[in-house]
Design an enzyme around this catalytic site. Sequence first.
Site, PDB file in Angstrom:
ATOM      1  CG  HIS A  43     105.193  86.741 -60.707  1.00  0.00           C
ATOM      2  ND1 HIS A  43     104.023  86.671 -59.973  1.00  0.00           N
ATOM      3  CD2 HIS A  43     105.203  87.977 -61.241  1.00  0.00           C
ATOM      4  CE1 HIS A  43     103.378  87.815 -60.073  1.00  0.00           C
ATOM      5  NE2 HIS A  43     104.078  88.634 -60.826  1.00  0.00           N
ATOM      6  CD  GLU A  70     102.488  83.332 -60.547  1.00  0.00           C
ATOM      7  OE1 GLU A  70     102.006  82.398 -59.920  1.00  0.00           O
ATOM      8  OE2 GLU A  70     103.173  84.239 -60.014  1.00  0.00           O
ATOM      9  CG  HIS A 190     100.077  84.867 -52.571  1.00  0.00           C
ATOM     10  ND1 HIS A 190     100.744  85.280 -51.450  1.00  0.00           N
ATOM     11  CD2 HIS A 190     100.601  85.561 -53.604  1.00  0.00           C
ATOM     12  CE1 HIS A 190     101.620  86.204 -51.803  1.00  0.00           C
ATOM     13  NE2 HIS A 190     101.566  86.392 -53.096  1.00  0.00           N
TER      14      HIS A 190
HETATM   15  N1  PXP Z   1     100.217  82.988 -57.329  1.00  0.00           N
HETATM   16  C1  PXP Z   1     100.603  84.240 -57.675  1.00  0.00           C
HETATM   17  C2  PXP Z   1      99.763  84.992 -58.636  1.00  0.00           C
HETATM   18  C3  PXP Z   1     101.774  84.808 -57.152  1.00  0.00           C
HETATM   19  O1  PXP Z   1     102.146  86.043 -57.500  1.00  0.00           O
HETATM   20  C4  PXP Z   1     102.564  84.044 -56.262  1.00  0.00           C
HETATM   21  C5  PXP Z   1     103.840  84.634 -55.731  1.00  0.00           C
HETATM   22  O2  PXP Z   1     104.715  84.925 -56.767  1.00  0.00           O
HETATM   23  C6  PXP Z   1     102.124  82.749 -55.936  1.00  0.00           C
HETATM   24  C7  PXP Z   1     100.951  82.248 -56.475  1.00  0.00           C
HETATM   25  C8  PXP Z   1     102.902  81.872 -55.000  1.00  0.00           C
HETATM   26  O3  PXP Z   1     102.841  82.425 -53.719  1.00  0.00           O
HETATM   27  P1  PXP Z   1     103.811  81.880 -52.580  1.00  0.00           P
HETATM   28  O4  PXP Z   1     105.201  82.268 -52.971  1.00  0.00           O
HETATM   29  O5  PXP Z   1     103.323  82.567 -51.338  1.00  0.00           O
HETATM   30  O6  PXP Z   1     103.634  80.392 -52.533  1.00  0.00           O
END
Ligand code: PXP
Length: 242
Positions: A43, A70, A190
Amino acid sequence: MTKLSVNINKIATLRNARGGNKPDLLLMAKDIQSFGAQGITIHPRPDQRHITYNDALNLPEFVNTEFNIEGNPIGKFIDLICQIKPDQVTLVPDSIDAITSNAGWDTIKNKSFLKEVVCEFKNHGIRTSIFVDTDLNFIEAAKETGADRIELYTESYAVNFEKGNKKEINKYVDASNFANNIGLGVNAGHDLNLENINFFVKEIPFLDEVSIGHAIICESLYLGLENVINMYLQKINNAIKQ
Ligand code: PXP
């Protein structure tokens, strides 16, 4: 089978904290896949505080599973994606200074913008996914943008699970069924972790992929500490002074 895509942002955060190249992000991406992960997610953010644009450009050579990038589709991000052509791009409406993604898209308000962006990525042969909450209206509008998949924002599932409220899963079950009925694939991510992942995957009827970052790194640190501390103690205690 639901695929696990490992978000490696935190590895870059750790590297950047010290300067230099430890941990080696590219090598770790390679190893994470050899340990069984079926995808790598990054990301990159405009301030490049963890994954840099350079990392993004270097990674394809090291990713032989699925590469997912992302981000908020600002101009620089769109250019980067069209250059790299990852397997999947996940569109996230995060503001420049957001610590982490904290909301899904309002796909109704942003429909024409998202349509344009999705169309551009599709012309480059890249699968598109849109980060959304479980609101079925937003999922329907995500379909109308031409996207291939949605990524369900799982923070509220994770928060409720921790409080013992497992009923929150119902919204995600409905969202998954609805998305599948209208021809959208389903990703999720997330705040998923070792505690809540099994129940989530078991309950969600259609789930192509989960992307997990923060918890994997925290848990790896904790689960590795005993081993590494003992290795240090052995090295110290076995040292023979000259
Ligand atoms: N999905 C998206 C769109 C995110 O922005 C993130 C964090 O960068 C994640 C998934 C992964 O989240 P986590 O780091 O809490 O596992």
